[in-house]
Write a protein that holds these residues in place. Structure first.
Motif, PDB file in Angstrom:
ATOM      1  N   CYS A   1      11.433  54.045  27.349  1.00 27.21           N
ATOM      2  CA  CYS A   1      11.639  54.154  28.790  1.00 27.21           C
ATOM      3  C   CYS A   1      13.050  54.649  29.114  1.00 27.21           C
ATOM      4  O   CYS A   1      13.241  55.419  30.050  1.00 27.21           O
ATOM      5  CB  CYS A   1      11.405  52.797  29.443  1.00 27.21           C
ATOM      6  SG  CYS A   1      11.669  52.778  31.228  1.00 27.21           S
ATOM      7  N   ALA A   2      14.022  54.222  28.320  1.00 29.78           N
ATOM      8  CA  ALA A   2      15.419  54.528  28.621  1.00 29.78           C
ATOM      9  C   ALA A   2      15.836  55.923  28.174  1.00 29.78           C
ATOM     10  O   ALA A   2      16.710  56.542  28.789  1.00 29.78           O
ATOM     11  CB  ALA A   2      16.323  53.491  27.962  1.00 29.78           C
ATOM     12  N   LEU A   3      15.221  56.444  27.096  1.00 31.76           N
ATOM     13  CA  LEU A   3      15.591  57.738  26.529  1.00 31.76           C
ATOM     14  C   LEU A   3      14.434  58.725  26.693  1.00 31.76           C
ATOM     15  O   LEU A   3      13.300  58.330  26.946  1.00 31.76           O
ATOM     16  CB  LEU A   3      15.946  57.592  25.049  1.00 31.76           C
ATOM     17  CG  LEU A   3      16.981  56.515  24.685  1.00 31.76           C
ATOM     18  CD1 LEU A   3      17.252  56.523  23.189  1.00 31.76           C
ATOM     19  CD2 LEU A   3      18.267  56.689  25.470  1.00 31.76           C
ATOM     20  N   VAL A   4      14.709  60.009  26.499  1.00 30.40           N
ATOM     21  CA  VAL A   4      13.667  61.016  26.721  1.00 30.40           C
ATOM     22  C   VAL A   4      12.732  61.169  25.525  1.00 30.40           C
ATOM     23  O   VAL A   4      11.640  61.736  25.658  1.00 30.40           O
ATOM     24  CB  VAL A   4      14.282  62.383  27.082  1.00 30.40           C
ATOM     25  CG1 VAL A   4      15.187  62.275  28.287  1.00 30.40           C
ATOM     26  CG2 VAL A   4      15.019  62.997  25.887  1.00 30.40           C
TER      27      VAL A   4
ATOM     28  N   LEU B   1      18.201  62.081  23.935  1.00 32.97           N
ATOM     29  CA  LEU B   1      19.074  62.197  25.102  1.00 32.97           C
ATOM     30  C   LEU B   1      18.819  61.021  26.029  1.00 32.97           C
ATOM     31  O   LEU B   1      17.712  60.495  26.096  1.00 32.97           O
ATOM     32  CB  LEU B   1      18.781  63.491  25.871  1.00 32.97           C
ATOM     33  CG  LEU B   1      18.856  64.816  25.126  1.00 32.97           C
ATOM     34  CD1 LEU B   1      18.294  65.937  25.995  1.00 32.97           C
ATOM     35  CD2 LEU B   1      20.290  65.127  24.719  1.00 32.97           C
ATOM     36  N   ILE B   2      19.851  60.625  26.744  1.00 40.87           N
ATOM     37  CA  ILE B   2      19.690  59.690  27.851  1.00 40.87           C
ATOM     38  C   ILE B   2      20.022  60.478  29.106  1.00 40.87           C
ATOM     39  O   ILE B   2      21.088  61.093  29.215  1.00 40.87           O
ATOM     40  CB  ILE B   2      20.572  58.433  27.686  1.00 40.87           C
ATOM     41  CG1 ILE B   2      20.360  57.483  28.874  1.00 40.87           C
ATOM     42  CG2 ILE B   2      22.044  58.772  27.495  1.00 40.87           C
ATOM     43  CD1 ILE B   2      20.972  56.096  28.662  1.00 40.87           C
ATOM     44  N   CYS B   3      19.069  60.519  30.038  1.00 41.36           N
ATOM     45  CA  CYS B   3      19.196  61.369  31.220  1.00 41.36           C
ATOM     46  C   CYS B   3      19.236  60.551  32.504  1.00 41.36           C
ATOM     47  O   CYS B   3      18.831  59.388  32.542  1.00 41.36           O
ATOM     48  CB  CYS B   3      18.031  62.359  31.291  1.00 41.36           C
ATOM     49  SG  CYS B   3      18.120  63.688  30.068  1.00 41.36           S
ATOM     50  N   GLN B   4      19.709  61.200  33.554  1.00 43.10           N
ATOM     51  CA  GLN B   4      19.679  60.625  34.892  1.00 43.10           C
ATOM     52  C   GLN B   4      18.286  60.815  35.481  1.00 43.10           C
ATOM     53  O   GLN B   4      17.460  61.548  34.945  1.00 43.10           O
ATOM     54  CB  GLN B   4      20.702  61.334  35.794  1.00 43.10           C
ATOM     55  CG  GLN B   4      22.108  61.315  35.249  1.00 43.10           C
ATOM     56  CD  GLN B   4      23.054  62.178  36.074  1.00 43.10           C
ATOM     57  OE1 GLN B   4      24.182  61.796  36.262  1.00 43.10           O
ATOM     58  NE2 GLN B   4      22.611  63.347  36.549  1.00 43.10           N
ATOM     59  N   GLU B   5      18.064  60.212  36.632  1.00 39.79           N
ATOM     60  CA  GLU B   5      16.783  60.393  37.330  1.00 39.79           C
ATOM     61  C   GLU B   5      16.526  61.856  37.657  1.00 39.79           C
ATOM     62  O   GLU B   5      15.380  62.306  37.665  1.00 39.79           O
ATOM     63  CB  GLU B   5      16.747  59.556  38.609  1.00 39.79           C
ATOM     64  CG  GLU B   5      16.550  58.075  38.390  1.00 39.79           C
ATOM     65  CD  GLU B   5      15.116  57.703  38.009  1.00 39.79           C
ATOM     66  OE1 GLU B   5      14.279  58.618  37.845  1.00 39.79           O
ATOM     67  OE2 GLU B   5      14.848  56.499  37.869  1.00 39.79           O
ATOM     68  N   ASP B   6      17.613  62.625  37.918  1.00 38.51           N
ATOM     69  CA  ASP B   6      17.439  64.033  38.270  1.00 38.51           C
ATOM     70  C   ASP B   6      17.364  64.942  37.053  1.00 38.51           C
ATOM     71  O   ASP B   6      17.334  66.163  37.190  1.00 38.51           O
ATOM     72  CB  ASP B   6      18.559  64.496  39.197  1.00 38.51           C
ATOM     73  CG  ASP B   6      19.935  64.501  38.526  1.00 38.51           C
ATOM     74  OD1 ASP B   6      20.040  64.155  37.338  1.00 38.51           O
ATOM     75  OD2 ASP B   6      20.914  64.869  39.217  1.00 38.51           O
ATOM     76  N   GLY B   7      17.318  64.358  35.836  1.00 38.03           N
ATOM     77  CA  GLY B   7      17.201  65.132  34.610  1.00 38.03           C
ATOM     78  C   GLY B   7      18.519  65.549  33.998  1.00 38.03           C
ATOM     79  O   GLY B   7      18.550  66.109  32.899  1.00 38.03           O
TER      80      GLY B   7
ATOM     81  N   ARG C   1      19.149  49.504  32.597  1.00 34.55           N
ATOM     82  CA  ARG C   1      17.741  49.878  32.475  1.00 34.55           C
ATOM     83  C   ARG C   1      16.919  48.763  31.838  1.00 34.55           C
ATOM     84  O   ARG C   1      15.729  48.614  32.141  1.00 34.55           O
ATOM     85  CB  ARG C   1      17.624  51.184  31.681  1.00 34.55           C
ATOM     86  CG  ARG C   1      18.211  52.362  32.433  1.00 34.55           C
ATOM     87  CD  ARG C   1      18.215  53.676  31.669  1.00 34.55           C
ATOM     88  NE  ARG C   1      18.921  54.693  32.449  1.00 34.55           N
ATOM     89  CZ  ARG C   1      18.931  55.986  32.185  1.00 34.55           C
ATOM     90  NH1 ARG C   1      18.283  56.450  31.116  1.00 34.55           N
ATOM     91  NH2 ARG C   1      19.594  56.840  32.955  1.00 34.55           N
ATOM     92  N   ALA C   2      17.543  47.972  30.970  1.00 31.05           N
ATOM     93  CA  ALA C   2      16.824  46.849  30.360  1.00 31.05           C
ATOM     94  C   ALA C   2      16.463  45.800  31.404  1.00 31.05           C
ATOM     95  O   ALA C   2      15.435  45.128  31.300  1.00 31.05           O
ATOM     96  CB  ALA C   2      17.682  46.219  29.266  1.00 31.05           C
ATOM     97  N   ALA C   3      17.298  45.679  32.427  1.00 30.02           N
ATOM     98  CA  ALA C   3      17.075  44.666  33.454  1.00 30.02           C
ATOM     99  C   ALA C   3      16.163  45.135  34.574  1.00 30.02           C
ATOM    100  O   ALA C   3      15.730  44.321  35.400  1.00 30.02           O
ATOM    101  CB  ALA C   3      18.425  44.242  34.035  1.00 30.02           C
ATOM    102  N   SER C   4      15.862  46.417  34.604  1.00 32.29           N
ATOM    103  CA  SER C   4      15.089  46.940  35.740  1.00 32.29           C
ATOM    104  C   SER C   4      14.037  47.935  35.297  1.00 32.29           C
ATOM    105  O   SER C   4      14.015  49.086  35.745  1.00 32.29           O
ATOM    106  CB  SER C   4      16.037  47.601  36.744  1.00 32.29           C
ATOM    107  OG  SER C   4      16.799  48.618  36.111  1.00 32.29           O
ATOM    108  N   GLY C   5      13.162  47.509  34.387  1.00 31.64           N
ATOM    109  CA  GLY C   5      12.073  48.360  33.943  1.00 31.64           C
ATOM    110  C   GLY C   5      11.011  48.501  35.023  1.00 31.64           C
ATOM    111  O   GLY C   5      11.043  47.804  36.045  1.00 31.64           O
TER     112      GLY C   5
ATOM    113  N   GLY D   1      14.050  59.904  34.401  1.00 31.75           N
ATOM    114  CA  GLY D   1      14.201  61.347  34.474  1.00 31.75           C
ATOM    115  C   GLY D   1      12.928  62.127  34.250  1.00 31.75           C
ATOM    116  O   GLY D   1      12.924  63.357  34.356  1.00 31.75           O
ATOM    117  N   ARG D   2      11.834  61.438  33.958  1.00 28.80           N
ATOM    118  CA  ARG D   2      10.598  62.142  33.600  1.00 28.80           C
ATOM    119  C   ARG D   2      10.094  63.061  34.719  1.00 28.80           C
ATOM    120  O   ARG D   2       9.770  64.226  34.468  1.00 28.80           O
ATOM    121  CB  ARG D   2       9.510  61.137  33.242  1.00 28.80           C
ATOM    122  CG  ARG D   2       8.190  61.808  32.888  1.00 28.80           C
ATOM    123  CD  ARG D   2       7.177  60.832  32.385  1.00 28.80           C
ATOM    124  NE  ARG D   2       5.985  61.519  31.879  1.00 28.80           N
ATOM    125  CZ  ARG D   2       5.094  60.948  31.084  1.00 28.80           C
ATOM    126  NH1 ARG D   2       5.250  59.691  30.703  1.00 28.80           N
ATOM    127  NH2 ARG D   2       4.046  61.622  30.660  1.00 28.80           N
TER     128      ARG D   2
END
Length: 378
Positions: free
Chosen positions: A69-72, A87-93, A128-132, A279-280
Motif C-alpha cells: 500500500c505504501a510503495l508502488v 518508489l514511494i510516491c505522493q498522491e499526485d504520483g 501511512r501505517a496509521a492511516s490505511g 498515488g495509484r
C-alpha cells in the motif's frame, strides 16, 4: 542544515579525504584522485562509506500488505532473502524517493531510502501505517538510520576480498549470493547483513552493521583488499560510476515534480496488484495519457560527439530550440567521451536522434543512445 557525521568520519580524516555536504552529512568526496578511484572500481575494487543512507525496519503481521500500500511495487511478492527496487510516491504520483526493500521474514522488512530523504521516508511510512484504507496496519515502523552503518565493496575483486574475511563454512553464502539478494554472514568476526547490491554498475556488496562495529569492519576490509588493489572511494567517483551505469539520482533525475513514467521507471509501478496504493489513481491517469511515451518529456541518455560535457540544468536543443534539460552530465572516465542524462520532449527521444546541449552559449553535439552507457562484462 544540520551536519551529521558517520561512525567512520575520523577514519576518512586519517586517510586525507576531502569532504562535502550531502543530504546533511559530511561525506568524503574523494581521498586523492577521483579518477583513480573510479578506475579502481571498474578494474579492481573500491571501498565506500554509505552510512548516510537510511535504514527503516517494517515489522508485524501486516508488513507485506502495508508495503504494497505504501510503495508502488508489489513488495509482498519478494522472496525471503531477496530485495526489490521501488518508489514511494505522493498522491499526485510525484516521487518522494527511490528505495530498496529487503525481505527478512514473512513479517520483517528493511527499507533503505536515500540520505537526504531518510527522515522524510520514515515519517511517511509511519503516517501511512496509521492511516490505511481499512484503518491502521498492524505494523511497527522503526527508523534505525542513526544506529546503523553501511559499507560497500564494489568492483571485480569485491568477492575475493569478502572471501578472505569469512569462514570456509560460510564462503558459499558469498559466492552463491545472487544480485539483489542478501545473507546474514560473519565477516571478520562481525555479524553483518551482506547484500549483493550497489550503485556503480559493477559486481559488489553492501554490508549493514551497527555503528560501534563500523571502524573495525572498515579496517578489516581495507587490509583484506591491500593485495587486490582496493582503494577507499568517495562520492565523486560514486556519481561518475552510477552515471555511466545509467542509474538515477534523487534530486537530479527523480523528484516530487516528476513521475515514474517520464523517468523510465514505469515497470516499477505495479498497477495490477490487488488493493490500492498511495498515488495509484494519479499514476493510472499518467500512464493512460501517455506520460513519457506520447506526451511530455522522457529521461534519455546522451552521448557526446565532441569533447565538452553537459552539466545539470543545461538546456537541450533541437535545431536551436529548447527541447529538454540535462539532469546529470560529465566526461565518462571509462568510455572516454562525455555522457549525460536529460529529460527531452518525447518526439526527440529515439536512439540515434542528434541533439545539442547549450554549453553556456555554444551548442555542443550529442546523440540519444540506449541506457546504460556502460555495462560490465559478466
Amino acid at each position: 542544515m544540520t551536519e551529521n557525521y558517520t561512525a567512520l568520519y575520523d577514519e576518512h580524516k586519517k586517510l586525507g579525504a576531502s569532504f562535502t555536504d550531502f543530504g546533511g552529512w559530511q561525506m568524503p568526496l574523494k581521498y586523492s584522485s577521483e579518477l583513480a578511484e573510479h578506475h579502481a572500481v571498474r578494474q579492481a575494487a573500491g571501498l565506500f562509506d554509505l552510512s548516510h543512507m537510511g535504514e527503516v525496519w517494517v515489522e508485524g503481521p501486516d508488513a507485506a500488505a502495508f508495503l504494497d500500500c505504501a510503495l508502488v511495487g508489489k513488495i509482498s511478492a519478494v522472496a525471503l532473502g531477496r530485495a526489490k527496487y521501488s518508489l514511494i510516491c505522493q498522491e499526485d504520483g510525484g516521487i518522494i524517493d527511490d528505495l530498496i526493500s529487503y525481505r527478512f521474514s514473512e513479517q520483517k522488512y528493511l527499507v533503505v531510502p536515500n540520505a537526504g530523504n531518510a527522515r522524510v521516508v520514515a515519517a511517511a511510512l509511519a503516517e501511512r501505517a496509521a492511516s490505511g484504507p481499512d484503518g491502521a496496519f498492524d505494523v511497527t515502523v522503526t527508523d534505525a538510520s542513526a544506529e546503523t552503518s553501511l559499507i560497500a565493496v564494489q568492483g571485480p575483486n569485491a568477492e575475493a576480498i569478502l572471501l578472505k574475511l569469512v569462514s570456509a563454512e560460510q564462503a558459499a553464502l558469498v559466492t552463491e549470493l545472487k544480485y539483489y539478494a542478501f545473507n546474514e554472514v560473519t565477516v571478520a568476526g562481525h555479524d553483518v547483513v551482506l547484500a549483493r547490491t550497489g550503485y556503480t554498475g559493477e559486481d559488489g556488496f553492501e554490508l549493514f552493521i551497527p555503528n560501534e562495529e563500523a571502524v573495525s569492519l572498515w579496517a578489516a576490509l581495507s587490509e583484506a583488499g591491500e593485495g587486490l588493489e582496493l582503494l577507499p572511494c568517495g562520492l565523486a567517483c560514486r556519481d561518475s560510476l552510477r552515471l555511466e551505469a545509467g542509474m538515477p539520482l534523487y534530486g537530479n533525475e527523480l523528484s516530487r515534480e516528476g513521475n515514474p513514467y517520464a523517468a523510465g521507471l514505469g515497470a516499477v509501478v505495479a498497477l495490477s496488484k490487488e488493493g490500492g496504493f498511495v498515488g495509484r489513481t494519479a499514476l493510472e491517469a499518467r500512464k493512460a495519457e501517455g506520460a513519457g511515451s506520447t506526451i511530455g518529456r522522457r529521461l534519455v541518455g546522451l552521448k557526446g560527439l565532441g569533447r565538452r560535457a553537459g552539466r545539470s540544468h543545461y538546456p537541450v536543443l533541437k535545431d536551436g530550440a529548447v527541447v529538454g534539460e540535462v539532469t546529470s552530465g560529465q566526461p565518462s572516465p571509462t568510455l572516454g567521451y562525455p555522457v549525460a542524462l536529460a529529460y527531452v520532449d518525447v518526439e526527440h527521444t529515439e536512439a540515434g536522434t542528434l541533439l545539442d546541449i547549450d554549453l553556456r552559449g555554444k551548442a555542443e553535439p550529442f546523440e540519444v543512445v540506449a541506457l546504460p552507457f556502460y555495462k560490465r562484462q559478466k
